[in-house]
Write a protein that holds these residues in place. Structure first.
Motif, short mmCIF file in Angstrom:
data_model
loop_
_atom_site.label_atom_id
_atom_site.label_comp_id
_atom_site.label_asym_id
_atom_site.label_seq_id
_atom_site.Cartn_x
_atom_site.Cartn_y
_atom_site.Cartn_z
N ALA A 105 0.85 -1.19 0.00
CA ALA A 105 0.00 0.00 0.00
C ALA A 105 0.88 1.24 0.00
O ALA A 105 2.00 1.22 0.53
N PRO A 106 0.42 2.32 -0.59
CA PRO A 106 1.22 3.55 -0.60
C PRO A 106 1.26 4.19 0.78
O PRO A 106 0.53 3.79 1.68
N SER A 107 2.10 5.20 0.92
CA SER A 107 2.24 5.85 2.22
C SER A 107 1.19 6.96 2.41
O SER A 107 1.33 7.81 3.27
N VAL A 108 0.16 6.95 1.60
CA VAL A 108 -0.97 7.86 1.79
C VAL A 108 -2.24 7.02 1.80
O VAL A 108 -2.26 5.93 1.23
N ILE A 109 -3.26 7.54 2.46
CA ILE A 109 -4.55 6.85 2.43
C ILE A 109 -5.56 7.80 1.81
O ILE A 109 -5.68 8.95 2.23
N TYR A 110 -6.24 7.34 0.81
CA TYR A 110 -7.27 8.15 0.17
C TYR A 110 -8.62 7.78 0.78
O TYR A 110 -8.89 6.61 1.07
N ASN A 111 -9.46 8.79 0.93
CA ASN A 111 -10.68 8.55 1.70
C ASN A 111 -11.93 9.06 1.00
O ASN A 111 -12.76 9.73 1.60
N ASP A 194 -16.39 -1.68 -14.83
CA ASP A 194 -15.69 -2.57 -13.90
C ASP A 194 -14.24 -2.12 -13.66
O ASP A 194 -13.40 -2.93 -13.32
N GLU A 195 -13.99 -0.81 -13.87
CA GLU A 195 -12.63 -0.27 -13.68
C GLU A 195 -12.71 0.95 -12.74
O GLU A 195 -12.65 2.09 -13.18
N PRO A 196 -12.85 0.68 -11.43
CA PRO A 196 -13.24 1.76 -10.50
C PRO A 196 -12.13 2.73 -10.09
O PRO A 196 -12.43 3.85 -9.66
N ALA A 197 -10.86 2.35 -10.19
CA ALA A 197 -9.81 3.18 -9.57
C ALA A 197 -9.75 4.59 -10.18
O ALA A 197 -9.50 5.58 -9.47
N GLY A 198 -9.99 4.70 -11.50
CA GLY A 198 -9.91 6.00 -12.14
C GLY A 198 -10.95 6.96 -11.58
O GLY A 198 -10.69 8.15 -11.36
N SER A 199 -12.14 6.43 -11.33
CA SER A 199 -13.22 7.25 -10.81
C SER A 199 -12.90 7.74 -9.39
O SER A 199 -13.05 8.93 -9.08
N GLU A 200 -12.45 6.84 -8.52
CA GLU A 200 -12.11 7.24 -7.15
C GLU A 200 -10.96 8.26 -7.18
O GLU A 200 -10.96 9.24 -6.43
N ALA A 201 -9.99 8.02 -8.08
CA ALA A 201 -8.84 8.94 -8.16
C ALA A 201 -9.29 10.32 -8.62
O ALA A 201 -8.78 11.34 -8.14
N LEU A 202 -10.27 10.39 -9.51
CA LEU A 202 -10.71 11.70 -10.00
C LEU A 202 -11.47 12.46 -8.92
O LEU A 202 -11.46 13.70 -8.91
N VAL A 379 -8.54 -4.82 -13.17
CA VAL A 379 -9.72 -5.60 -13.57
C VAL A 379 -9.58 -7.04 -13.07
O VAL A 379 -8.57 -7.70 -13.27
N GLY A 380 -10.62 -7.49 -12.38
CA GLY A 380 -10.67 -8.88 -11.92
C GLY A 380 -10.07 -9.10 -10.54
O GLY A 380 -10.00 -10.24 -10.09
N ILE A 381 -9.64 -8.05 -9.85
CA ILE A 381 -9.08 -8.26 -8.51
C ILE A 381 -9.88 -7.53 -7.42
O ILE A 381 -9.38 -7.34 -6.31
N GLY A 382 -11.11 -7.15 -7.75
CA GLY A 382 -11.99 -6.57 -6.72
C GLY A 382 -11.38 -5.32 -6.09
O GLY A 382 -10.97 -4.40 -6.78
N ARG A 383 -11.29 -5.31 -4.76
CA ARG A 383 -10.74 -4.16 -4.04
C ARG A 383 -9.27 -4.34 -3.69
O ARG A 383 -8.68 -3.48 -3.01
N LEU A 384 -8.69 -5.44 -4.12
CA LEU A 384 -7.29 -5.70 -3.79
C LEU A 384 -6.39 -4.55 -4.28
O LEU A 384 -6.52 -4.10 -5.41
N HIS A 385 -5.49 -4.11 -3.44
CA HIS A 385 -4.53 -3.04 -3.76
C HIS A 385 -5.20 -1.73 -4.17
O HIS A 385 -4.61 -0.94 -4.90
N ILE A 386 -6.42 -1.49 -3.72
CA ILE A 386 -7.15 -0.33 -4.27
C ILE A 386 -6.46 1.00 -3.94
O ILE A 386 -6.44 1.92 -4.77
N GLN A 387 -5.87 1.11 -2.74
CA GLN A 387 -5.18 2.37 -2.42
C GLN A 387 -4.01 2.59 -3.37
O GLN A 387 -3.76 3.72 -3.82
N ARG A 388 -3.31 1.53 -3.69
CA ARG A 388 -2.17 1.67 -4.60
C ARG A 388 -2.64 2.00 -6.03
O ARG A 388 -2.01 2.80 -6.74
N ARG A 389 -3.75 1.40 -6.45
CA ARG A 389 -4.28 1.69 -7.79
C ARG A 389 -4.71 3.16 -7.88
O ARG A 389 -4.44 3.85 -8.88
N VAL A 390 -5.38 3.62 -6.84
CA VAL A 390 -5.81 5.02 -6.84
C VAL A 390 -4.59 5.94 -6.77
O VAL A 390 -4.52 6.96 -7.47
#
Ligand SMILES: [Zn+2]
Length: 606
Positions: A105-111, A194-202, A379-390
């Protein structure tokens, strides 16, 4: 006492389509000479001067940064470094703990709403709407900052399609942003549901621009954010739109309301840079074909379709992709060119993103924008590594915003230059009607699914960086369209193409399309068959020189306009992406190539 002369300033509001013939002003050249002396960037090769290239123009290549822009990385609340997530939640982990350990996970947490601790679903459409409105309200308290939520239309299920505009212009309407003289960046998330990280990042980017570390960038750029372009697909965690069409293969045809909304936004606001945020398949067919898990945090590609101006590609590479790769690396994030593989289990070729003029990436390139695809491993890994993806998306998009701010003066010169070049090619230069990828061999790193170690594979690699010319023709002066081409005309105008209506019967010299073969087929991309409306007409044609009779009420689409390359992609009939193949134009006799400047009485459409 006299004041010192002001430093030369480049203000480059986008000129109207009709006034493109002008030479660059002395002012512009002077400012170029001034800044050339301080050059620190990698120089581009000189623009070729042979043949019919436009006259002396300022090469926007080697201009140094005018002023420092804020370094932008690692936004959101810093937290102490945490140990790597060694064991992923068992229900979600598609691979071993050793693989998961490669992606701490990155050293930041997105909320954002969807990233809260304990959540099992990503931000809902309603939560995104609330988020944008709350930010807009908070921006009202910041002197000089303008923010607004734009209603772009409705999805197929009736969800609002929304964009947030952020600017220090006089207002948030298109005219105010154009008048600001600042480049506008359009950021698009979640065309694929089914590609959520871009949306959360925006959502993070929107907050940081409004309230946080990215706000100083608004002194130099305007930003439009579409956090979720496909709200129906997102609600159902499905790739395509709810009607079954893949909207990211619909940007030339505009059969979906979702793609139409983005086309209209782009037409009205004229972005200089467009980012399309996606996620790519991590296991699935890669595990099946290569017994490997995908390694790279980000895959990147700019527009790679026929007729993209050379300078646009150079600007995309040197001003945007290279700094983006460096920004990711500085955060410990890896990247590679975007690639995928087909859904056919026996086909082990790897292909970069395609060359068809149908994706947002390629169509926005044909609109002369710097068009960048950013994909995270998701894609295909659910919420796994989501903070890093964002974090990967936030880092990459922050880099693009910073690059735009840094290059604002040069970007102001780039589009007028490209447009002039396109217009001066009319009636004479070649247009590539169809281009394909070039097959090469390459070593590609993936991960061993058990040990998590790097796994080097020698792969057949279809490169989109060197395009293979499949079919080329002389550029016509324009296209004639029959009076029954109303749908095609409407779609072209949604793109911002100028279409004229013939008001007196007339004749023109031109090439008529004669059909030599026909088959039914389906559209294909590098993954396989496109989720699409159905069959296309695959025609082969011969060009027959003759006289075109243009009755009153038929149409003329001149090619001496900035979107000429998009018009060619739409109207040359014998390609899978064309308006004829996709039955927006009924018949081969419904269009023709006009080969000398016609003497026509026409009117602008209302
Ligand atoms: Zn996607």
């Amino acid at each position: 006492m006299t004041l010192p002369a002001p430093a030369p300033q480049i203000t480059a509001p986008r000129p109207a389509a009709a006034v493109h013939g002008h030479k660059p002003s002395a002012f512009l050249l002077l400012s170029l000479l001034v800044t050339l002396g301080a050059c620190t960037s990698v120089p581009l090769p000189p623009w070729p001067t042979q043949g019919s290239a436009p006259g002396p123009v300022p090469a926007p290549a080697t201009v140094a940064v005018a002023a420092p822009v804020p370094a932008v990385v690692a936004v959101a609340q810093p937290v102490p470094p945490r140990p790597a997530v060694l064991v992923a939640p068992a229900a979600e982990a598609p691979y071993s703990a050793a693989v998961a350990a490669r992606f701490p996970a990155p050293s930041v947490i997105y909320n954002t709403p969807g990233l809260q601790e304990g959540r099992s679903s990503f931000s809902s459409n309603a939560e995104i709407q609330t988020w944008l409105r709350d930010l807009t309200a908070s921006a009202a308290g910041v002197p000089g900052l303008k923010a607004a939520v734009l209603n772009m239309g409705q999805s197929q299920r009736g969800e609002a399609l929304e964009a947030m505009v952020l600017s220090r212009a006089a207002g948030t309407d298109a005219a105010a942003l154009l008048a600001s003289g600042r480049p506008t960046v359009l950021l698009i998330g979640q065309q694929h549901g089914d590609e959520p990280a871009g949306s959360e990042a925006l959502l993070v980017i929107a907050r940081e621009l409004t309230q946080g570390l990215l706000r100083p960038l608004l002194d130099r750029v305007n930003v439009i954010i579409v956090p979720r372009a496909n709200p129906d697909g997102s609600a159902d965690n499905k790739r395509a739109t709810i009607g079954g069409l893949d909207m990211n293969r619909d940007h030339l045809l505009l059969n979906t309301p979702e793609a139409r909304a983005l086309a209209k936004l782009t037409r009205d606001y004229h972005p200089t840079v467009v980012v399309d945020a996606h996620e790519y398949t991590v296991v699935g067919r890669f595990l099946q074909k290569f017994d490997a898990v995908q390694k790279y945090d980000a895959l990147l590609q700019y527009a790679t379709t026929a007729n993209i101006p050379e300078f646009l590609t150079k600007a995309s590479e040197e001003w945007f992709r290279r700094p983006l790769v460096a920004a990711l690396k500085a955060q410990g994030l890896s990247s590679e060119w975007y690639y995928t593989t087909s859904t056919d289990p026996l086909d082990k070729k790897i292909s970069m993103g395609g060359t068809q003029p149908d994706t947002g990436r390629n169509v926005n390139g044909l609109k002369n924008t710097v068009s960048l695809l950013i994909e995270t491993r998701g894609v295909g890994i659910g919420r796994l590594h989501i903070q890093r993806r964002v974090h990967t998306h936030v880092t990459a998009i922050s880099s693009v915003l910073a690059s735009t701010a840094q290059r604002a003066p040069e970007l102001g010169q780039l589009q007028p230059y490209i447009e002039k070049e396109i217009i001066s090619s009319t009636c004479k230069n070649e247009a590539v009607v169809e281009a394909g990828q070039t097959l090469t061999q390459q070593e590609l790193l993936m991960l061993d699914p058990v040990t998590g170690a790097d796994k080097a594979l020698r792969v057949e690699w279809n490169s989109a960086l060197t395009l293979r010319k499949i079919k080329a023709r002389v550029r016509p002066c324009g296209y004639w369209l029959s009076a029954s081409s109303k749908i095609a005309v409407e779609r072209l105008r949604l793109h911002g193409v100028q279409v004229l209506r013939v008001t007196e019967p007339s004749s023109m010299l031109g090439d008529i399309y004669r059909e030599t073969a026909r088959a039914a087929g389906v559209r294909q991309d590098v993954r396989g068959t496109i989720a699409d409306a159905g069959q296309i007409v695959k025609a082969e044609v011969a060009l027959v020189r003759g006289v075109i009779d243009a009755p009153t009420g038929s149409y003329y689409v001149p090619l001496n306009q900035p979107l000429a390359n998009l018009v060619i992609a739409a109207l040359e009939p014998d390609t899978q992406s064309s308006y004829f193949a996709n039955q927006l134009i009924e018949s081969l006799t419904g269009s023709a190539r006009v080969m000398s400047e016609p003497a026509l009485k026409t009117e602008e459409l209302p």
